[in-house]
Design a protein around this motif. Structure first.
Motif, short mmCIF file in Angstrom:
data_model
loop_
_atom_site.label_atom_id
_atom_site.label_comp_id
_atom_site.label_asym_id
_atom_site.label_seq_id
_atom_site.Cartn_x
_atom_site.Cartn_y
_atom_site.Cartn_z
N VAL A 1 0.85 -1.20 0.00
CA VAL A 1 0.00 0.00 0.00
C VAL A 1 0.89 1.25 0.00
CG1 VAL A 1 -1.71 1.32 1.30
CG2 VAL A 1 -1.87 -1.18 1.22
N THR A 2 0.67 2.14 -0.97
CA THR A 2 1.46 3.39 -1.04
C THR A 2 0.64 4.54 -0.46
OG1 THR A 2 2.48 2.58 -3.07
CG2 THR A 2 2.71 4.94 -2.59
N HIS A 3 1.24 5.26 0.49
CA HIS A 3 0.58 6.44 1.05
C HIS A 3 0.92 7.63 0.15
CE1 HIS A 3 -0.36 3.91 4.40
NE2 HIS A 3 0.88 3.84 4.83
N LEU A 4 0.23 7.68 -0.99
CA LEU A 4 0.64 8.59 -2.06
C LEU A 4 0.49 10.06 -1.67
CD1 LEU A 4 1.69 8.15 -5.00
CD2 LEU A 4 -0.63 8.70 -5.74
N TYR A 5 1.46 10.83 -2.07
CA TYR A 5 1.52 12.29 -1.82
C TYR A 5 1.60 12.63 -0.33
CZ TYR A 5 -0.52 12.04 -6.55
OH TYR A 5 -0.80 11.73 -7.86
N GLY A 6 1.80 11.61 0.51
CA GLY A 6 1.89 11.86 1.95
C GLY A 6 0.60 11.63 2.70
N ARG A 7 -0.40 11.04 2.03
CA ARG A 7 -1.70 10.82 2.67
C ARG A 7 -1.85 9.35 3.04
NH1 ARG A 7 -6.07 13.85 2.80
NH2 ARG A 7 -5.11 15.28 1.31
N LEU A 8 -2.09 9.06 4.31
CA LEU A 8 -2.30 7.67 4.73
C LEU A 8 -3.48 7.08 3.97
CD1 LEU A 8 -2.12 7.30 8.62
CD2 LEU A 8 -0.53 6.43 6.92
N ALA A 9 -3.28 5.91 3.40
CA ALA A 9 -4.39 5.21 2.77
C ALA A 9 -5.39 4.80 3.85
CB ALA A 9 -3.85 3.98 2.03
N ASN A 10 -6.52 4.26 3.43
CA ASN A 10 -7.55 3.84 4.38
C ASN A 10 -7.12 2.52 5.04
OD1 ASN A 10 -9.82 3.20 5.79
ND2 ASN A 10 -11.23 3.28 4.03
N MET A 11 -6.13 2.62 5.94
CA MET A 11 -5.46 1.42 6.44
C MET A 11 -6.37 0.50 7.24
SD MET A 11 -2.62 1.32 5.08
CE MET A 11 -1.84 -0.06 5.90
N ALA A 12 -7.29 1.06 8.03
CA ALA A 12 -8.13 0.20 8.86
C ALA A 12 -8.93 -0.75 7.97
CB ALA A 12 -9.06 1.06 9.72
N ALA A 13 -9.54 -0.21 6.91
CA ALA A 13 -10.37 -1.05 6.03
C ALA A 13 -9.52 -2.00 5.20
CB ALA A 13 -11.21 -0.15 5.12
N LEU A 14 -8.39 -1.52 4.69
CA LEU A 14 -7.52 -2.37 3.85
C LEU A 14 -6.95 -3.52 4.68
CD1 LEU A 14 -5.62 0.46 1.87
CD2 LEU A 14 -7.37 -1.08 0.95
N LEU A 15 -6.53 -3.19 5.91
CA LEU A 15 -5.95 -4.24 6.79
C LEU A 15 -7.00 -5.27 7.18
CD1 LEU A 15 -3.63 -2.23 9.19
CD2 LEU A 15 -2.96 -4.12 7.69
N ASP A 16 -8.21 -4.79 7.38
CA ASP A 16 -9.31 -5.69 7.74
C ASP A 16 -9.48 -6.76 6.66
OD1 ASP A 16 -11.10 -6.03 9.80
OD2 ASP A 16 -12.77 -5.35 8.53
#
Ligand SMILES: *Cc1c(COP(=O)(O)O)cnc(C)c1O
Length: 369
Positions: free
Chosen positions: A132-147
């Motif tokens: 998962v790339t946190h593009l432009y410095g913005r955290l991706a939706n990690m809670a949902a992706l990790l789930d």
């Protein structure tokens, strides 16, 4: 008279020039110890603490961080790695290097980071890992992706090269997945005076494997016990530079965020798609607008001596190097559409209010004509 002094897309001198590095470099020269010494050990400890994880293993650059993280998680030739196609080909480079196959997942059209629905579909292909790339410095939706990934039993690795210091719910970039990869390329939010990178993890086993992989696969000196090893180390001078700059990172991130917020406030009524708001989970590595007349705006800003760029113009699956390849992908409609609409505006620490206002006036004028 209108100010026509060029405004660059980024300026290292104003972004980091205020921090004097001479004492740090001199300290290393005086020690006569250049590789894997006290500075690297101290930086690894300080950076692990900063990212709120147990371990940091520094490496030669961000691309090596990605590759060694994939190797440490067991990715081998023939495996499939799920990733996005709008993040500059860095992940694809290392998937190719391993001989694995990328499985491209579409992006969310607002955040431009990995789309959860698209990942849900991709997991049916049984990827060995998700990057998962946190593009432009913005955290991706990690809670949902990790789930989703956890349910499928697939490890998630974060590409934090643009997102050092971004946090949500008290958790920093790099501490969400099994490993987080960083680049200290000079223009990143935390840059070295040369190349550098790191992998962070809270797993002692993964940290140990990474330490082995970065130094020839040695389990002890001259005993090669792990395949896929190489030489990829941060040197002492770069570690000393990074230790000197790390305390300034929160201030630098805050000033990037302030510029990005000023742009968002000024552009919200224009016929453009602004990035989502800049809270703690976005460190504004790049400020990226979306609009249909992207190329016209770029020409107009060039005439006003304001630099722009496009990060990134060609999606990975359409790069020349991939023309006869075996990459897997679902629909990448959002990815392809965004590549035609994105434009990066100047946003870096040390930009003056006058410069920010000139960018705002020029973009506004473009639509007023
Ligand atoms: C810069 C960057 C990298 C690569 O880092 P290097 O240190 O240049 O190898 C990887 N991923 C992303 C998203 C980057 O921005």
């Amino acid at each position: 008279m209108a100010d026509t002094t060029p405004i660059p897309i980024f300026c290292l001198k104003t972004a980091t020039g205020g921090v004097d590095l001479r004492a740090a470099v001199q300290r290393v020269l005086d020690s006569h110890w250049y590789i894997l010494g006290a500075e690297v050990a101290a930086f690894e400890q300080e950076f692990a603490q900063y990212t709120r994880v147990e371990h940091c293993v520094s490496v030669g650059n961000g691309t090596d961080a990605l590759e060694l993280a994939l190797r440490a998680s067991g990715v081998q030739r023939g495996d499939v790695v799920a990733t996005v196609a709008n993040a500059g080909y860095y992940t694809s480079t290392v998937v190719d290097a391993i001989g694995a196959t990328p499985l491209y997942v579409d992006i969310d059209p607002d955040t431009l980071t990995m789309c959860t629905d698209s990942l849900a579909n991709a997991l049916a292909h049984r990827p060995k890992a998700v990057m998962v790339t946190h593009l432009y410095g913005r955290l991706a939706n990690m809670a949902a992706l990790l789930d989703l990934a956890d349910t499928a039993g697939v490890p998630v690795i974060e590409d934090c090269a643009q997102a050092v210091g971004a946090e949500r719910d008290g958790q920093r970039a790099g501490s969400w997945g099994v490993m987080g990869c960083f680049s200290f390329y000079p223009t990143k939010n935390l840059g070295a005076a040369g190349d550098g990178g790191a992998v962070v993890t809270s797993s002692p086993e993964l940290a140990q494997r990474l330490r082995t992989l970065r130094q020839y696969g040695w389990t002890q000196k001259y005993h090669v016990g792990v395949p896929g090893g190489r030489n990829s180390r941060l040197d002492e001078i770069q570690a000393a530079v990074l230790r000197t700059r790390l305390p300034h990172l929160p201030g630098w991130n805050a000033s990037r965020r302030a510029i990005a917020r000023a742009y968002n406030d000024a552009f919200q009524h224009l016929p453009v798609q602004c990035p989502p708001s800049f809270e703690d989970d976005a460190v504004a590595h790049l400020y990226v607008l979306q609009l249909d007349r992207r190329d016209d705006l770029r020409v107009f800003l060039t005439e006003s001596a304001i630099a722009t760029d496009v990060h990134y113009p060609i999606p990975d699956h359409l790069q020349a190097v991939r023309m006869h390849n075996t990459a897997l992908h679902a629909s990448l409609d959002n990815t392809v559409a965004a590549c035609k609409r994105i434009v990066t505006l100047p946003c870096y620490p040390g930009m003056t209010d006058q410069q920010v206002n000139r960018v705002i006036r020029a973009v506004t004028n473009f639509f007023d004509r």
